[in-house]
Design an enzyme around this catalytic site. Structure first.
Site, PDB file in Angstrom:
ATOM      1  N   LYS A  35       0.838  -1.203   0.000  1.00  0.00           N
ATOM      2  CA  LYS A  35       0.000   0.000   0.000  1.00  0.00           C
ATOM      3  C   LYS A  35       0.875   1.256   0.000  1.00  0.00           C
ATOM      4  CE  LYS A  35      -4.117   0.346   2.373  1.00  0.00           C
ATOM      5  NZ  LYS A  35      -4.895   0.456   3.627  1.00  0.00           N
ATOM      6  N   THR A 123     -12.667   4.687  15.453  1.00  0.00           N
ATOM      7  CA  THR A 123     -13.875   4.588  16.275  1.00  0.00           C
ATOM      8  C   THR A 123     -13.668   3.511  17.332  1.00  0.00           C
ATOM      9  OG1 THR A 123     -15.225   5.262  14.411  1.00  0.00           O
ATOM     10  CG2 THR A 123     -16.358   4.127  16.207  1.00  0.00           C
ATOM     11  N   GLU A 153     -13.764  10.797  14.161  1.00  0.00           N
ATOM     12  CA  GLU A 153     -13.944  11.299  12.797  1.00  0.00           C
ATOM     13  C   GLU A 153     -15.387  11.056  12.362  1.00  0.00           C
ATOM     14  OE1 GLU A 153     -12.015  13.139  10.731  1.00  0.00           O
ATOM     15  OE2 GLU A 153     -13.986  13.069   9.788  1.00  0.00           O
ATOM     16  N   ARG A 156     -18.236  10.865   5.958  1.00  0.00           N
ATOM     17  CA  ARG A 156     -19.029   9.823   5.285  1.00  0.00           C
ATOM     18  C   ARG A 156     -18.302   9.389   4.036  1.00  0.00           C
ATOM     19  NH1 ARG A 156     -23.832  13.655   4.126  1.00  0.00           N
ATOM     20  NH2 ARG A 156     -21.990  14.975   4.056  1.00  0.00           N
ATOM     21  N   LYS A 206     -19.049   9.591  19.374  1.00  0.00           N
ATOM     22  CA  LYS A 206     -18.984   8.902  18.074  1.00  0.00           C
ATOM     23  C   LYS A 206     -19.987   7.741  18.003  1.00  0.00           C
ATOM     24  CE  LYS A 206     -17.648   7.313  14.215  1.00  0.00           C
ATOM     25  NZ  LYS A 206     -17.338   7.830  12.927  1.00  0.00           N
ATOM     26  N   GLY A 259     -26.084  -0.134   5.698  1.00  0.00           N
ATOM     27  CA  GLY A 259     -24.991  -1.106   5.613  1.00  0.00           C
ATOM     28  C   GLY A 259     -23.684  -0.372   5.747  1.00  0.00           C
ATOM     29  N   CYS A 262     -19.445   0.953   8.873  1.00  0.00           N
ATOM     30  CA  CYS A 262     -19.545   1.735  10.126  1.00  0.00           C
ATOM     31  C   CYS A 262     -20.797   1.422  10.943  1.00  0.00           C
ATOM     32  CB  CYS A 262     -19.494   3.214   9.798  1.00  0.00           C
ATOM     33  SG  CYS A 262     -17.986   3.674   8.958  1.00  0.00           S
ATOM     34  N   LYS A 322     -23.614   2.232  -0.665  1.00  0.00           N
ATOM     35  CA  LYS A 322     -24.239   3.520  -0.958  1.00  0.00           C
ATOM     36  C   LYS A 322     -23.580   4.058  -2.222  1.00  0.00           C
ATOM     37  CE  LYS A 322     -22.169   7.091   1.401  1.00  0.00           C
ATOM     38  NZ  LYS A 322     -22.040   7.973   2.539  1.00  0.00           N
TER      39      LYS A 322
HETATM   40  C1  UGA Z   1     -21.412   6.934   8.607  1.00  0.00           C
HETATM   41  C2  UGA Z   1     -21.733   8.299   9.245  1.00  0.00           C
HETATM   42  O1  UGA Z   1     -22.717   8.985   8.474  1.00  0.00           O
HETATM   43  C3  UGA Z   1     -20.473   9.163   9.337  1.00  0.00           C
HETATM   44  O2  UGA Z   1     -20.776  10.389  10.023  1.00  0.00           O
HETATM   45  C4  UGA Z   1     -19.414   8.389  10.127  1.00  0.00           C
HETATM   46  O3  UGA Z   1     -18.196   9.128  10.218  1.00  0.00           O
HETATM   47  C5  UGA Z   1     -19.137   7.066   9.422  1.00  0.00           C
HETATM   48  O4  UGA Z   1     -20.360   6.306   9.353  1.00  0.00           O
HETATM   49  C6  UGA Z   1     -18.114   6.326  10.235  1.00  0.00           C
HETATM   50  O5  UGA Z   1     -18.407   5.946  11.362  1.00  0.00           O
HETATM   51  O6  UGA Z   1     -16.961   6.229   9.796  1.00  0.00           O
HETATM   52  P1  UGA Z   1     -21.021   6.088   6.079  1.00  0.00           P
HETATM   53  O7  UGA Z   1     -21.138   4.719   6.667  1.00  0.00           O
HETATM   54  O8  UGA Z   1     -19.887   6.416   5.194  1.00  0.00           O
HETATM   55  O9  UGA Z   1     -20.973   7.190   7.265  1.00  0.00           O
HETATM   56  O10 UGA Z   1     -22.329   6.375   5.220  1.00  0.00           O
HETATM   57  P2  UGA Z   1     -23.775   7.013   5.470  1.00  0.00           P
HETATM   58  O11 UGA Z   1     -23.999   8.056   4.475  1.00  0.00           O
HETATM   59  O12 UGA Z   1     -23.993   7.374   6.879  1.00  0.00           O
HETATM   60  O13 UGA Z   1     -24.721   5.769   5.096  1.00  0.00           O
HETATM   61  C7  UGA Z   1     -24.744   4.583   5.893  1.00  0.00           C
HETATM   62  C8  UGA Z   1     -25.844   3.663   5.407  1.00  0.00           C
HETATM   63  O14 UGA Z   1     -27.127   4.195   5.721  1.00  0.00           O
HETATM   64  C9  UGA Z   1     -25.852   3.417   3.899  1.00  0.00           C
HETATM   65  O15 UGA Z   1     -26.062   2.038   3.662  1.00  0.00           O
HETATM   66  C10 UGA Z   1     -27.019   4.240   3.401  1.00  0.00           C
HETATM   67  O16 UGA Z   1     -27.601   3.713   2.243  1.00  0.00           O
HETATM   68  C11 UGA Z   1     -27.970   4.147   4.581  1.00  0.00           C
HETATM   69  N1  UGA Z   1     -28.930   5.264   4.652  1.00  0.00           N
HETATM   70  C12 UGA Z   1     -28.509   6.529   4.884  1.00  0.00           C
HETATM   71  C13 UGA Z   1     -30.283   5.015   4.515  1.00  0.00           C
HETATM   72  O17 UGA Z   1     -30.711   3.852   4.308  1.00  0.00           O
HETATM   73  N2  UGA Z   1     -31.160   6.045   4.605  1.00  0.00           N
HETATM   74  C14 UGA Z   1     -30.764   7.321   4.839  1.00  0.00           C
HETATM   75  O18 UGA Z   1     -31.635   8.224   4.924  1.00  0.00           O
HETATM   76  C15 UGA Z   1     -29.405   7.568   4.971  1.00  0.00           C
END
Ligand code: UGA
Length: 445
Positions: A35, A123, A153, A156, A206, A259, A262, A322
Site C-alpha cells: 500500500k 472509532t 472522525e 461519510r 462517536k 450497511g 460503520c 451507498k
Molecule cells: C457513517 C456516518 O454517516 C459518518 O458520520 C461516520 O463518520 C461514518 O459512518 C463512520 O463511522 O466512519 P457512512 O457509513 O460512510 O458514514 O455512510 P452514510 O452516508 O452514513 O450511510 C450509511 C448507510 O445508511 C448506507 O447504507 C445508506 O444507504 C444508509 N442510509 C442513509 C439510509 O438507508 N437512509 C438514509 O436516509 C441515509
C-alpha cells in the site's frame, strides 16, 4: 505543523490528505508495504471523489509522505493520530488489538525530550483512551512526555473529502491544556466549531452519533412498513416529519436498510459496551432487528410478485453499500444478490464502481454475471432490483429499459423513481413504503 497518521485506510488516508491540503506537513504510516509503495507511486487504493487530486497535489508539494516506519513518523511529528481498523468480533464487541499494538509501538519509539500528543481517531468504545494511556505509560521506557486525546472522525464515504474540509464540528476529548492547544492549532485552518470534552465523552459521542443516525433510518423503515400496510406514502410522511426543524429531513430515506463498514459495526459495539457497563441499550437491538427485517420484507415482496424465484433472470443495479463509493463491505445489495443466488435465480449485476472489489474479495458467487452498463444488465430480465441509488440509474432511458426487459417488473429498494411516472411508462413498480398512485391522483400531484 508536523503530523503523523498511523493507518492509511479510509479515515487515515483522507485525513492525512486533507491535513496536508490545509498546509500541514503530514507523514502517513502503514504496515502494508504494498500500500505504501502504491501510494508513493500515486495510486489511491479507494475511490473517493476529489481524493486523488488532493493526494497528487500534496505529494508534489512535498507536504504528504508515506512510510512503513512508525519510528520515522513519530520522530518527526508533534501530533500522532491513530487511524487503524477496529473490526468487530463475533459477539459484536470491538477488536482493539490493532490499537493496542500501535500504542505499544509508539511508546517504544518515544524519546525523552520530545513531547508528543497521541490522538485516537479510530472509532473505539468509551474508555479506550484510558487503556491507551496505561499501555503507553507501561511501554514508555525513556519516560517521554505525552498526552492522549480522543478526536473521533465523522466523515461519510462518498463525500469524505468534503466532510473533512468543512466539518459540522470537531470533537476533541482530552484533559491536558498543552495537548488541547496543539489540537486546536491542527484544526485552526478548517474554521469549524470545536467542542472540547473529556476523553470518555468524546469517544461516546462517536458511537452515540452513529447509533442515532441508524435509529433514524430504522425509524423511517418501520414507518415504511406501516405505509405499505395502510396505503400511505413514506416519502410524503418523511417530508412531513422532516419539515419539523427539531427532527430534520436528513437520514429519513426509507430503503433496504443501512450497511457499510460503520453503522452495523458501531451499533453492535455500542450495544456490547453498554452491556459490559451494566446498562444494556436494548433500543439499539430493535434498530438492528428493523434493519434486518427491511431486507426480508423486500425479498418477500419479490416472492409475492414473481411467485417462484428459482431460474428467474434477475437484474441488480448497484452493489456498493451507498452511491459514490467503491466500498462493498456489509452492503445490503450484496446480501440480496447472494440471497437470490441461493434461491436459484440467475443474477446479472452492474455497479459503476463496486464490481471489481465485489469480485476481488469474493463477496458474490462466481455465477453472478457482472456487466458493463445498466442496460446490458436488464437484457431479457424478468425483474430489476435497484439496490443502490447511483445517479446514473436515475438518468436511464425508461422506454429502453422497458423494451429490453422480458417482463417490466421493478423493485426499487432505494426509492429512486416516482411510482406514478413508472406506471405511466408501463412498469409494474414497487418501491419501499410508496403509495401505488397514478399521476391523476390530485393529492400527490
Ligand atoms: C457513517 C456516518 O454517516 C459518518 O458520520 C461516520 O463518520 C461514518 O459512518 C463512520 O463511522 O466512519 P457512512 O457509513 O460512510 O458514514 O455512510 P452514510 O452516508 O452514513 O450511510 C450509511 C448507510 O445508511 C448506507 O447504507 C445508506 O444507504 C444508509 N442510509 C442513509 C439510509 O438507508 N437512509 C438514509 O436516509 C441515509
Amino acid at each position: 505543523m508536523n503530523l503523523c497518521i498511523i493507518g492509511s485506510g479510509y479515515v487515515g488516508l483522507v485525513s492525512g490528505a486533507c491535513f496536508a491540503e490545509v498546509g500541514h506537513n503530514v507523514i502517513c504510516v502503514d504496515n502494508d508495504q504494498r500500500k505504501v509503495d502504491a501510494l508513493q507511486a500515486g495510486k489511491i487504493p479507494i475511490y473517493e471523489p476529489g481524493l486523488e487530486e488532493i493526494v497528487h497535489r500534496n505529494v508534489a508539494a512535498k507536504r504528504l509522505h508515506f512510510t512503513n516506519s512508525i519510528e520515522t513518523g513519530v520522530d518527526g511529528s508533534e501530533v500522532i493520530f491513530i487511524a487503524v481498523p477496529t473490526p468487530p468480533q463475533p459477539d459484536g464487541s470491538v477488536d482493539l488489538s490493532y490499537i493496542e499494538k500501535v500504542a505499544r509501538e509508539i511508546a517504544g519509539v518515544l524519546k525523552k525530550n520530545q513531547y508528543r500528543v497521541i490522538v485516537d481517531k479510530s472509532t473505539v468504545p468509551v474508555k479506550t483512551g484510558e487503556k491507551v494511556t496505561e499501555t503507553i505509560k507501561r511501554y514508555n521506557r525513556h519516560g517521554a512526555d505525552f498526552d492522549v486525546v480522543s478526536n473521533p472522525e465523522f466523515l461519510r464515504e462518498g463525500c469524505a473529502v468534503a466532510d473533512l474540509m468543512a466539518p459540522d464540528r470537531i470533537v476533541i476529548g482530552g484533559n491536558s491544556d498543552r495537548a488541547l492547544a496543539l489540537m486546536k492549532k491542527v484544526y485552526e485552518p478548517f474554521n469549524a466549531p470545536i467542542l472540547v470534552t473529556d476523553i470518555n465523552s468524546a469517544e461516546l459521542i462517536k458511537h452515540a452519533a452513529n447509533s442515532f443516525l441508524a435509529l433514524k433510518i430504522s425509524y423511517i423503515n418501520a414507518v415504511s412498513a406501516i405505509c405499505e400496510a395502510s396505503g400511505a406514502d413514506v416519502e410524503k410522511v418523511a417530508d412531513g416529519i422532516g419539515m419539523d426543524r427539531r427532527i430534520g429531513r436528513n437520514f429519513l430515506n426509507a430503503g433496504l436498510g443501512y450497511g457499510g463498514s460503520c453503522f452495523p459495526k458501531d451499533i453492535a459495539a455500542f450495544i456490547a459496551i453498554s452491556d459490559e457497563l451494566g446498562v444494556p441499550f436494548t433500543l439499539l437491538k430493535e434498530v438492528q432487528r428493523i434493519n434486518r427485517d427491511q431486507k426480508e420484507r423486500f425479498l418477500k415482496s419479490m416472492r409475492d410478485a414473481l411467485w417462484v424465484l428459482r431460474d428467474k433472470k434477475i437484474a441488480v443495479w448497484g452493489l456498493t453499500f451507498k452511491p459514490d463509493t467503491d466500498d462493498v463491505r456489509c452492503s445490503v445489495a450484496i446480501d440480496i444478490v447472494n440471497d437470490l443466488v441461493k434461491e436459484g435465480s440467475s443474477v446479472t449485476a452492474y455497479d459503476p464502481k463496486g464490481m471489481e472489489k465485489a469480485r476481488e474479495f469474493k463477496l458474490i458467487s462466481d455465477s453472478v454475471k457482472l456487466v458493463n452498463s445498466p442496460l446490458e444488465a436488464i437484457d431479457g430480465a424478468e425483474a430489476l432490483i435497484i439496490a443502490t441509488e447511483w445517479k446514473e440509474f436515475a438518468n436511464v432511458d425508461l422506454d429502453e429499459v422497458k423494451s429490453r426487459m422480458a417482463t417490466p417488473l421493478i423493485f426499487d429498494g432505494r426509492n429512486l423513481f416516482d411510482p406514478a411516472t413508472m406506471h405511466e411508462f408501463g412498469f409494474i413498480y414497487k418501491g419501499i413504503g410508496r403509495r401505488q398512485t397514478t399521476k391523476a391522483e390530485p393529492a400527490l400531484a
